[in-house]
Motif scaffolding. Structure first.
Motif, PDB file in Angstrom:
ATOM      1  N   ILE A 149       0.877  -1.173   0.000  1.00 25.73           N
ATOM      2  CA  ILE A 149       0.000   0.000   0.000  1.00 25.73           C
ATOM      3  C   ILE A 149       0.911   1.218   0.000  1.00 25.73           C
ATOM      4  O   ILE A 149       1.622   1.472   0.978  1.00 25.73           O
ATOM      5  CB  ILE A 149      -0.922   0.031   1.236  1.00 25.73           C
ATOM      6  N   VAL A 150       0.914   1.931  -1.095  1.00 26.65           N
ATOM      7  CA  VAL A 150       1.881   3.015  -1.292  1.00 26.65           C
ATOM      8  C   VAL A 150       1.177   4.361  -1.353  1.00 26.65           C
ATOM      9  O   VAL A 150       0.235   4.558  -2.143  1.00 26.65           O
ATOM     10  CB  VAL A 150       2.679   2.809  -2.590  1.00 26.65           C
ATOM     11  N   SER A 151       1.622   5.294  -0.516  1.00 21.57           N
ATOM     12  CA  SER A 151       1.153   6.672  -0.595  1.00 21.57           C
ATOM     13  C   SER A 151       2.035   7.421  -1.571  1.00 21.57           C
ATOM     14  O   SER A 151       3.263   7.294  -1.532  1.00 21.57           O
ATOM     15  CB  SER A 151       1.214   7.334   0.785  1.00 21.57           C
ATOM     16  N   ASN A 152       1.436   8.212  -2.435  1.00 17.60           N
ATOM     17  CA  ASN A 152       2.231   8.910  -3.441  1.00 17.60           C
ATOM     18  C   ASN A 152       2.344  10.403  -3.166  1.00 17.60           C
ATOM     19  O   ASN A 152       2.226  11.239  -4.049  1.00 17.60           O
ATOM     20  CB  ASN A 152       1.637   8.654  -4.826  1.00 17.60           C
ATOM     21  N   ALA A 155       4.343  13.340   2.374  1.00 18.62           N
ATOM     22  CA  ALA A 155       3.959  13.258   3.783  1.00 18.62           C
ATOM     23  C   ALA A 155       3.632  11.833   4.205  1.00 18.62           C
ATOM     24  O   ALA A 155       3.742  11.481   5.370  1.00 18.62           O
ATOM     25  CB  ALA A 155       2.760  14.167   4.041  1.00 18.62           C
ATOM     26  N   GLY A 156       3.207  10.994   3.238  1.00 23.14           N
ATOM     27  CA  GLY A 156       2.850   9.626   3.576  1.00 23.14           C
ATOM     28  C   GLY A 156       1.564   9.515   4.359  1.00 23.14           C
ATOM     29  O   GLY A 156       1.318   8.519   5.025  1.00 23.14           O
ATOM     30  N   ASP A 157       0.711  10.548   4.273  1.00 32.62           N
ATOM     31  CA  ASP A 157      -0.537  10.536   5.036  1.00 32.62           C
ATOM     32  C   ASP A 157      -1.734  10.148   4.192  1.00 32.62           C
ATOM     33  O   ASP A 157      -2.876  10.225   4.636  1.00 32.62           O
ATOM     34  CB  ASP A 157      -0.783  11.911   5.675  1.00 32.62           C
ATOM     35  N   GLY A 158      -1.500   9.716   2.958  1.00 31.90           N
ATOM     36  CA  GLY A 158      -2.597   9.270   2.112  1.00 31.90           C
ATOM     37  C   GLY A 158      -3.292  10.376   1.358  1.00 31.90           C
ATOM     38  O   GLY A 158      -4.311  10.143   0.731  1.00 31.90           O
ATOM     39  N   SER A 159      -2.758  11.593   1.389  1.00 33.87           N
ATOM     40  CA  SER A 159      -3.429  12.698   0.710  1.00 33.87           C
ATOM     41  C   SER A 159      -3.116  12.749  -0.780  1.00 33.87           C
ATOM     42  O   SER A 159      -3.729  13.504  -1.515  1.00 33.87           O
ATOM     43  CB  SER A 159      -3.038  14.032   1.365  1.00 33.87           C
ATOM     44  N   GLY A 160      -2.147  11.925  -1.234  1.00 39.56           N
ATOM     45  CA  GLY A 160      -1.799  11.904  -2.652  1.00 39.56           C
ATOM     46  C   GLY A 160      -2.414  10.713  -3.347  1.00 39.56           C
ATOM     47  O   GLY A 160      -2.460   9.609  -2.809  1.00 39.56           O
ATOM     48  N   GLY A 161      -2.929  10.885  -4.578  1.00 39.12           N
ATOM     49  CA  GLY A 161      -3.543   9.801  -5.318  1.00 39.12           C
ATOM     50  C   GLY A 161      -2.505   8.850  -5.890  1.00 39.12           C
ATOM     51  O   GLY A 161      -1.307   9.111  -5.880  1.00 39.12           O
ATOM     52  N   GLY A 162      -2.993   7.718  -6.427  1.00 36.96           N
ATOM     53  CA  GLY A 162      -2.111   6.690  -6.938  1.00 36.96           C
ATOM     54  C   GLY A 162      -1.736   6.898  -8.389  1.00 36.96           C
ATOM     55  O   GLY A 162      -2.182   7.831  -9.052  1.00 36.96           O
ATOM     56  N   VAL A 163      -0.882   6.004  -8.903  1.00 37.41           N
ATOM     57  CA  VAL A 163      -0.439   6.032 -10.294  1.00 37.41           C
ATOM     58  C   VAL A 163      -0.844   4.733 -10.966  1.00 37.41           C
ATOM     59  O   VAL A 163      -1.067   3.715 -10.309  1.00 37.41           O
ATOM     60  CB  VAL A 163       1.085   6.238 -10.402  1.00 37.41           C
ATOM     61  N   PRO A 199      -7.743   7.003  -3.923  1.00 31.80           N
ATOM     62  CA  PRO A 199      -7.552   8.419  -3.580  1.00 31.80           C
ATOM     63  C   PRO A 199      -6.307   8.681  -2.735  1.00 31.80           C
ATOM     64  O   PRO A 199      -5.726   9.765  -2.807  1.00 31.80           O
ATOM     65  CB  PRO A 199      -8.827   8.764  -2.788  1.00 31.80           C
ATOM     66  N   PHE A 200      -5.881   7.685  -1.956  1.00 34.17           N
ATOM     67  CA  PHE A 200      -4.737   7.886  -1.059  1.00 34.17           C
ATOM     68  C   PHE A 200      -3.448   7.258  -1.588  1.00 34.17           C
ATOM     69  O   PHE A 200      -2.403   7.360  -0.963  1.00 34.17           O
ATOM     70  CB  PHE A 200      -5.036   7.312   0.329  1.00 34.17           C
ATOM     71  N   GLY A 201      -3.498   6.576  -2.725  1.00 31.98           N
ATOM     72  CA  GLY A 201      -2.301   5.935  -3.252  1.00 31.98           C
ATOM     73  C   GLY A 201      -2.623   4.691  -4.044  1.00 31.98           C
ATOM     74  O   GLY A 201      -3.620   4.644  -4.774  1.00 31.98           O
ATOM     75  N   ASN A 202      -1.800   3.653  -3.901  1.00 28.85           N
ATOM     76  CA  ASN A 202      -1.964   2.416  -4.660  1.00 28.85           C
ATOM     77  C   ASN A 202      -2.041   1.200  -3.743  1.00 28.85           C
ATOM     78  O   ASN A 202      -1.273   1.089  -2.786  1.00 28.85           O
ATOM     79  CB  ASN A 202      -0.795   2.201  -5.618  1.00 28.85           C
ATOM     80  N   LEU A 203      -2.966   0.312  -4.057  1.00 33.45           N
ATOM     81  CA  LEU A 203      -3.037  -1.002  -3.427  1.00 33.45           C
ATOM     82  C   LEU A 203      -2.571  -2.005  -4.476  1.00 33.45           C
ATOM     83  O   LEU A 203      -3.239  -2.207  -5.497  1.00 33.45           O
ATOM     84  CB  LEU A 203      -4.463  -1.322  -2.977  1.00 33.45           C
ATOM     85  N   MET A 347      -4.135   1.680   8.181  1.00 32.29           N
ATOM     86  CA  MET A 347      -3.539   2.545   7.162  1.00 32.29           C
ATOM     87  C   MET A 347      -2.484   3.490   7.738  1.00 32.29           C
ATOM     88  O   MET A 347      -1.464   3.761   7.114  1.00 32.29           O
ATOM     89  CB  MET A 347      -4.632   3.354   6.471  1.00 32.29           C
ATOM     90  N   LYS A 348      -2.707   3.996   8.940  1.00 33.89           N
ATOM     91  CA  LYS A 348      -1.777   4.960   9.522  1.00 33.89           C
ATOM     92  C   LYS A 348      -0.416   4.328   9.780  1.00 33.89           C
ATOM     93  O   LYS A 348       0.613   4.993   9.712  1.00 33.89           O
ATOM     94  CB  LYS A 348      -2.362   5.534  10.819  1.00 33.89           C
ATOM     95  N   LYS A 349      -0.406   3.014  10.080  1.00 37.79           N
ATOM     96  CA  LYS A 349       0.849   2.346  10.403  1.00 37.79           C
ATOM     97  C   LYS A 349       1.508   1.709   9.187  1.00 37.79           C
ATOM     98  O   LYS A 349       2.724   1.566   9.141  1.00 37.79           O
ATOM     99  CB  LYS A 349       0.609   1.278  11.473  1.00 37.79           C
ATOM    100  N   THR A 350       0.695   1.289   8.202  1.00 37.33           N
ATOM    101  CA  THR A 350       1.259   0.566   7.063  1.00 37.33           C
ATOM    102  C   THR A 350       1.477   1.442   5.848  1.00 37.33           C
ATOM    103  O   THR A 350       2.341   1.149   5.019  1.00 37.33           O
ATOM    104  CB  THR A 350       0.343  -0.604   6.659  1.00 37.33           C
ATOM    105  N   LEU A 351       0.691   2.515   5.695  1.00 38.36           N
ATOM    106  CA  LEU A 351       0.822   3.378   4.525  1.00 38.36           C
ATOM    107  C   LEU A 351       2.183   4.049   4.521  1.00 38.36           C
ATOM    108  O   LEU A 351       2.591   4.664   5.494  1.00 38.36           O
ATOM    109  CB  LEU A 351      -0.292   4.430   4.519  1.00 38.36           C
ATOM    110  N   ASN A 352       2.902   3.921   3.431  1.00 38.38           N
ATOM    111  CA  ASN A 352       4.261   4.424   3.352  1.00 38.38           C
ATOM    112  C   ASN A 352       4.483   5.061   1.992  1.00 38.38           C
ATOM    113  O   ASN A 352       3.853   4.682   1.008  1.00 38.38           O
ATOM    114  CB  ASN A 352       5.251   3.263   3.532  1.00 38.38           C
ATOM    115  N   THR A 353       5.368   6.019   1.918  1.00 38.62           N
ATOM    116  CA  THR A 353       5.703   6.590   0.614  1.00 38.62           C
ATOM    117  C   THR A 353       6.692   5.665  -0.087  1.00 38.62           C
ATOM    118  O   THR A 353       7.377   4.847   0.536  1.00 38.62           O
ATOM    119  CB  THR A 353       6.334   7.980   0.756  1.00 38.62           C
ATOM    120  N   GLU A 354       6.782   5.820  -1.381  1.00 42.99           N
ATOM    121  CA  GLU A 354       7.706   5.003  -2.158  1.00 42.99           C
ATOM    122  C   GLU A 354       9.147   5.231  -1.703  1.00 42.99           C
ATOM    123  O   GLU A 354       9.943   4.288  -1.589  1.00 42.99           O
ATOM    124  CB  GLU A 354       7.559   5.338  -3.645  1.00 42.99           C
TER     125      GLU A 354
END
Length: 378
Positions: A149-152, A155-163, A199-203, A347-354
């Motif tokens: 689960i990648v935040s793009n 900040a890594g807070d899920g505010s960026g959409g996926g690719v 909306p918060f990244g990629n699964l 999500m708060k613990k596992t969501l990470n930026t690339e």
């Protein structure tokens, strides 16, 4: 062809493989593990009906998958590391620390994925067009290797959409797999990537074909008698129009709040007709990434995704994929080609930026290097 010793110096074959479809029996029952020694703790009942080990020859698990980290590993992957030097060294890292919590019998199984037996999903039988009967699916063609689960956003807070095409990135699972296989002088197995653009990244879920001919995505022997195999080949080499008409998705809520269960539902859907879908890679390129863009879909899809993400730590869900069969005997019965389960993902613990995830992978790679005694820390 099977290797009984994972530590043997020579691989049983040049390509990565596993057991033939329908022959793998390591499915967890209501008893704890496969030993039958006592009832499974209530917190682990979500593992009933899931595989207890990888559907892969042990040699390749040891020499390939041991080096392939994902943010949401298979539940048995982290258990197999527990107590090893590698586990002791890397358990303080963020995603491994999340998984460590699963080791306690009293804790909820969370921040991991698993592979349920495909028999838990009903599909069209051979005579469906005449009698509308559905039956249990045969074993899934592909087997899940892990989930990211990648935040793009930085900040890594899920505010960026996926690719839409994650496999093309330098640090992608595909490119890391190629590097690991090259280091072991092995052919790279065909990789199937299912990418939900959210909306918060990629699964991202990664799969390989245990019984693919020479490590490929197709079993050429099964094509002679299995309609689903022939249908899968048509999908793999078909154009976008054909794929969009046939790609079917079945969600199944195992556990979660009533509101979320109602929103997600369990009805099969021709998902590419509901969400913008793109396909990257090919048979020749050695991978296929199916990208389902929730962010560009209808508003209700975004609402469902956001709601599920907000309640994800209370949710366990199965995500199943297959090719719709429309012609008796020639294309039926249907069969899942991919199935995986997500367990209570925080999500708060596992969501990470690339970028952060790449740094953590580098840390783990260093810890896997031989120690002063020349022994690899695995």
């Amino acid at each position: 062809q099977t290797s009984l010793d994972a530590t043997t110096a020579e691989p049983p074959a040049q390509y990565v493989f596993g057991p033939p479809l329908g022959s793998f029996l390591d499915v967890r029952g209501p008893m704890d593990g496969t030993s039958g020694a006592g009832a499974m703790p209530s917190n682990r009942k979500e593992l009933v009906g899931t595989y207890g080990t990888y559907r892969m020859d042990p040699f390749y698990v040891h020499h390939v998958l041991a080096h392939m980290d994902t943010m949401l590993p298979l539940h048995h992957h982290e258990n197999s590391l527990a107590g090893s030097k590698l586990w002791d060294s890397i358990s303080d890292l963020s995603s491994m620390r999340n998984c460590c919590q699963n080791a306690d019998a009293g804790k909820t199984i969370k921040n991991v994925c698993s592979e349920p037996s495909a028999s838990s999903i009903k599909v069209r039988c051979g005579s469906y067009l005449k009698d509308s009967v559905k039956v249990e699916s045969a074993e899934s063609m592909f087997s899940v290797l892990g989930v990211d689960i990648v935040s793009n956003n930085d900040a890594g807070d899920g505010s960026g959409g996926g690719v839409r095409h994650c496999s093309a990135r330098e640090g992608s699972y595909l490119n890391r797999l190629r590097s690991v296989c090259k280091a072991s002088d092995l052919d790279v197995p065909f990789l199937l990537v299912i990418n939900f653009v959210l909306p918060f990244g990629n699964l991202l879920a990664y799969h390989y074909r245990p019984d693919g001919t020479n490590g490929g995505p197709i079993n050429t022997e099964r094509e002679a008698f299995a309609p689903s195999e022939r249908l899968w080949r048509r999908f793999l080499v078909g154009d976008k129009k054909y794929r969009d008409q046939r790609l079917k998705f079945i969600p199944r809520m195992v556990e979660g709040p009533w509101m979320v269960k109602k929103m997600v539902g369990s009805a099969p859907a021709l998902i590419a007709q509901k969400l913008p879908t793109t396909y990257h890679g090919s048979l020749e390129e050695g991978y296929l990434e199916i990208s389902l863009d929730v962010t560009a879909g209808p508003a209700i899809a975004n609402t469902i995704a956001t709601t599920v993400a907000g309640k994800s730590d209370a949710v366990t869900v199965d995500l199943a994929f297959l090719i719709e069969g429309l012609v008796d005997e020639e294309e039926l019965p249907e069969q899942l080609f991919a199935l995986y389960r997500l367990h209570h993902v925080n999500m708060k613990k596992t969501l990470n930026t690339e970028v952060k995830w790449a740094e953590e992978i580098k840390e783990r790679a260093v810890l896997r290097m031989p120690n002063s005694d020349g022994v690899e820390m695995l």
